[in-house]
Design a protein around this motif. Structure first.
Motif, PDB file in Angstrom:
ATOM      1  N   GLY A  93       5.471  -6.761   1.409  1.00 33.37           N
ATOM      2  CA  GLY A  93       4.640  -6.099   2.409  1.00 33.37           C
ATOM      3  C   GLY A  93       4.129  -4.761   1.923  1.00 33.37           C
ATOM      4  O   GLY A  93       2.954  -4.419   2.122  1.00 33.37           O
ATOM      5  N   ALA A  94       4.996  -3.986   1.274  1.00 33.47           N
ATOM      6  CA  ALA A  94       4.580  -2.669   0.768  1.00 33.47           C
ATOM      7  C   ALA A  94       3.528  -2.810  -0.328  1.00 33.47           C
ATOM      8  O   ALA A  94       2.543  -2.071  -0.357  1.00 33.47           O
ATOM      9  CB  ALA A  94       5.794  -1.903   0.240  1.00 33.47           C
ATOM     10  N   THR A  95       3.710  -3.772  -1.229  1.00 33.06           N
ATOM     11  CA  THR A  95       2.764  -3.963  -2.334  1.00 33.06           C
ATOM     12  C   THR A  95       1.405  -4.429  -1.835  1.00 33.06           C
ATOM     13  O   THR A  95       0.363  -3.909  -2.237  1.00 33.06           O
ATOM     14  CB  THR A  95       3.328  -4.982  -3.339  1.00 33.06           C
ATOM     15  OG1 THR A  95       4.609  -4.546  -3.793  1.00 33.06           O
ATOM     16  CG2 THR A  95       2.399  -5.122  -4.532  1.00 33.06           C
ATOM     17  N   LEU A  96       1.400  -5.415  -0.948  1.00 28.27           N
ATOM     18  CA  LEU A  96       0.134  -5.940  -0.431  1.00 28.27           C
ATOM     19  C   LEU A  96      -0.626  -4.873   0.349  1.00 28.27           C
ATOM     20  O   LEU A  96      -1.850  -4.758   0.235  1.00 28.27           O
ATOM     21  CB  LEU A  96       0.400  -7.154   0.464  1.00 28.27           C
ATOM     22  CG  LEU A  96       0.872  -8.423  -0.232  1.00 28.27           C
ATOM     23  CD1 LEU A  96       1.178  -9.513   0.791  1.00 28.27           C
ATOM     24  CD2 LEU A  96      -0.186  -8.922  -1.211  1.00 28.27           C
ATOM     25  N   THR A  97       0.083  -4.088   1.157  1.00 29.90           N
ATOM     26  CA  THR A  97      -0.576  -3.055   1.942  1.00 29.90           C
ATOM     27  C   THR A  97      -1.127  -1.956   1.045  1.00 29.90           C
ATOM     28  O   THR A  97      -2.219  -1.428   1.304  1.00 29.90           O
ATOM     29  CB  THR A  97       0.395  -2.452   2.965  1.00 29.90           C
ATOM     30  OG1 THR A  97       0.955  -3.498   3.750  1.00 29.90           O
ATOM     31  CG2 THR A  97      -0.311  -1.476   3.893  1.00 29.90           C
ATOM     32  N   ALA A  98      -0.402  -1.612  -0.013  1.00 28.80           N
ATOM     33  CA  ALA A  98      -0.904  -0.610  -0.954  1.00 28.80           C
ATOM     34  C   ALA A  98      -2.169  -1.096  -1.653  1.00 28.80           C
ATOM     35  O   ALA A  98      -3.091  -0.317  -1.902  1.00 28.80           O
ATOM     36  CB  ALA A  98       0.173  -0.277  -1.983  1.00 28.80           C
ATOM     37  N   LEU A  99      -2.243  -2.393  -1.953  1.00 22.91           N
ATOM     38  CA  LEU A  99      -3.429  -2.946  -2.614  1.00 22.91           C
ATOM     39  C   LEU A  99      -4.591  -3.104  -1.648  1.00 22.91           C
ATOM     40  O   LEU A  99      -5.740  -2.793  -1.979  1.00 22.91           O
ATOM     41  CB  LEU A  99      -3.089  -4.307  -3.239  1.00 22.91           C
ATOM     42  CG  LEU A  99      -2.130  -4.284  -4.441  1.00 22.91           C
ATOM     43  CD1 LEU A  99      -1.794  -5.700  -4.870  1.00 22.91           C
ATOM     44  CD2 LEU A  99      -2.741  -3.516  -5.596  1.00 22.91           C
ATOM     45  N   PHE A 100      -4.320  -3.601  -0.445  1.00 19.76           N
ATOM     46  CA  PHE A 100      -5.380  -3.814   0.537  1.00 19.76           C
ATOM     47  C   PHE A 100      -5.832  -2.514   1.186  1.00 19.76           C
ATOM     48  O   PHE A 100      -6.969  -2.396   1.632  1.00 19.76           O
ATOM     49  CB  PHE A 100      -4.908  -4.774   1.635  1.00 19.76           C
ATOM     50  CG  PHE A 100      -4.783  -6.197   1.200  1.00 19.76           C
ATOM     51  CD1 PHE A 100      -5.264  -6.616  -0.027  1.00 19.76           C
ATOM     52  CD2 PHE A 100      -4.173  -7.131   2.012  1.00 19.76           C
ATOM     53  CE1 PHE A 100      -5.147  -7.937  -0.445  1.00 19.76           C
ATOM     54  CE2 PHE A 100      -4.058  -8.454   1.621  1.00 19.76           C
ATOM     55  CZ  PHE A 100      -4.539  -8.850   0.378  1.00 19.76           C
ATOM     56  N   GLY A 101      -4.924  -1.545   1.278  1.00 19.26           N
ATOM     57  CA  GLY A 101      -5.246  -0.295   1.943  1.00 19.26           C
ATOM     58  C   GLY A 101      -5.234  -0.387   3.447  1.00 19.26           C
ATOM     59  O   GLY A 101      -5.741   0.497   4.129  1.00 19.26           O
ATOM     60  N   SER A 102      -4.664  -1.461   3.990  1.00 20.60           N
ATOM     61  CA  SER A 102      -4.653  -1.637   5.451  1.00 20.60           C
ATOM     62  C   SER A 102      -3.418  -2.420   5.861  1.00 20.60           C
ATOM     63  O   SER A 102      -3.267  -3.597   5.485  1.00 20.60           O
ATOM     64  CB  SER A 102      -5.921  -2.366   5.909  1.00 20.60           C
ATOM     65  OG  SER A 102      -5.852  -2.684   7.275  1.00 20.60           O
ATOM     66  N   GLY A 103      -2.544  -1.774   6.632  1.00 17.04           N
ATOM     67  CA  GLY A 103      -1.385  -2.481   7.161  1.00 17.04           C
ATOM     68  C   GLY A 103      -1.771  -3.478   8.234  1.00 17.04           C
ATOM     69  O   GLY A 103      -1.125  -4.514   8.392  1.00 17.04           O
ATOM     70  N   ALA A 104      -2.852  -3.186   8.989  1.00 20.54           N
ATOM     71  CA  ALA A 104      -3.302  -4.100  10.043  1.00 20.54           C
ATOM     72  C   ALA A 104      -3.746  -5.431   9.454  1.00 20.54           C
ATOM     73  O   ALA A 104      -3.476  -6.499  10.031  1.00 20.54           O
ATOM     74  CB  ALA A 104      -4.440  -3.459  10.834  1.00 20.54           C
ATOM     75  N   ALA A 105      -4.429  -5.398   8.291  1.00 22.71           N
ATOM     76  CA  ALA A 105      -4.872  -6.639   7.653  1.00 22.71           C
ATOM     77  C   ALA A 105      -3.680  -7.478   7.198  1.00 22.71           C
ATOM     78  O   ALA A 105      -3.645  -8.695   7.397  1.00 22.71           O
ATOM     79  CB  ALA A 105      -5.775  -6.317   6.474  1.00 22.71           C
ATOM     80  N   VAL A 106      -2.690  -6.825   6.597  1.00 22.48           N
ATOM     81  CA  VAL A 106      -1.505  -7.547   6.124  1.00 22.48           C
ATOM     82  C   VAL A 106      -0.727  -8.129   7.305  1.00 22.48           C
ATOM     83  O   VAL A 106      -0.298  -9.284   7.276  1.00 22.48           O
ATOM     84  CB  VAL A 106      -0.611  -6.606   5.288  1.00 22.48           C
ATOM     85  CG1 VAL A 106       0.713  -7.282   4.942  1.00 22.48           C
ATOM     86  CG2 VAL A 106      -1.330  -6.189   4.020  1.00 22.48           C
TER      87      VAL A 106
END
Length: 285
Positions: free
Chosen positions: A2-15
């Motif tokens: 979760g932390a890695t994907l959010t850092a790459l996407f730049g959006s916790g809402a999207a993840v």
């Protein structure tokens, strides 16, 4: 994850939206989805640090370089080539920097408005908490709201303690879009409720611990980097107890959603019975 994907996407809402869809379809369990949600809260702080770095160097030059190289790689690569993905990554990074530059420019004129000074320079913790909640709910991202707070602190518009209250409220406000999106889906709603429950508990823990460090927090200088570090420390420290008690939290979330579902089912059954009685009365008369 979760932390890695959010850092790459730049959006916790999207993840979190992806997690709720995967949970609803049965691909991952609620426990796995809850772990990713906890991690995404930590990963969402990376945008805050990038925004804070904008105080020390001009982002226009790297933004232009990223966009130029990204478009060249993207336009000259075949669909199966690896450089196509690198081009898309650079384009995304360039637009993130461009958005932060635009955001920084726009915040300069905010303090000219009386309503803004009234709302954000007030020393009332509940109102500051609500400010963060509504900003994050409108932006649909706690990262966006926290970036605004970082920029305001960098321009000496807010003190550190006020910024801390707003960031805690922003964490709760970021749950609102997912709650509305998943209100009619059983498993997705459980992920949304867990996300809301986790962030509310984080806020409660913050206010419980706050009295012990209140005087120390008042002396911390209000700049972008200090606010970004606080955002990261808050989300990391609250992630550890959440992971330690993940199963009880998930079970409590299931109970909350099941009681709500049962109540809705009973209401639906009552409406059908009333409709059936009306039809019988209509036919008999």
């Amino acid at each position: 994850t979760g932390a890695t994907l959010t850092a790459l996407f730049g959006s916790g809402a999207a993840v979190n939206g992806c997690v709720s869809s995967l949970t609803e379809s049965g691909i991952i369990s609620l426990e796995a989805g809850a772990g990713i949600v906890v991690g995404s809260n930590t990963g969402s702080t990376i945008i805050t640090h990038i925004t804070a770095l904008g105080e020390f160097f001009e982002v226009s030059a790297p933004c232009a370089v990223f966009l130029l190289i990204g478009f060249i790689l993207y336009s000259t690569a075949r669909p199966d080539e690896t450089r196509l993905n690198f081009g898309m990554i650079l384009i995304g990074a360039g637009f993130v920097l461009l958005g932060l530059k635009t955001l920084s420019t726009a915040t300069k004129s905010l303090f000219a408005f009386n309503w803004f000074r009234t709302l954000f320079l007030i020393k009332s913790p509940p109102i500051l908490l609500l400010n963060g909640f509504f900003i994050s709910a409108v932006f649909q991202s706690s990262s966006g709201a926290s970036s605004v707070i970082v920029l305001l602190c960098g321009k000496n518009g807010l003190d550190f303690l006020s910024a801390a209250y707003i960031i805690v409220g922003a964490n709760i406000g970021s749950c609102v879009p997912l709650v509305f999106l998943e209100r009619n889906r059983k498993k997705g709603k459980e992920v949304a409720v867990f996300n809301l429950l986790f962030n509310v508990l984080c806020a409660v823990c913050f206010f419980v611990i706050l009295p012990f460090f209140y005087e120390r927090l008042k002396t911390i200088p209000a700049n972008g980097e200090s606010v970004a570090i606080f955002h990261t420390v808050l989300n990391v420290l609250t992630a550890f107890p959440a992971l330690a008690f993940l199963n009880p939290l998930v079970d409590f979330t299931r109970k909350l959603c099941s009681s709500k579902t049962l109540s809705n089912a009973q209401k639906s059954k009552k409406r059908k019975k009333k409709s059936k009685n009306f039809k019988v009365y209509y036919l008999n008369n």
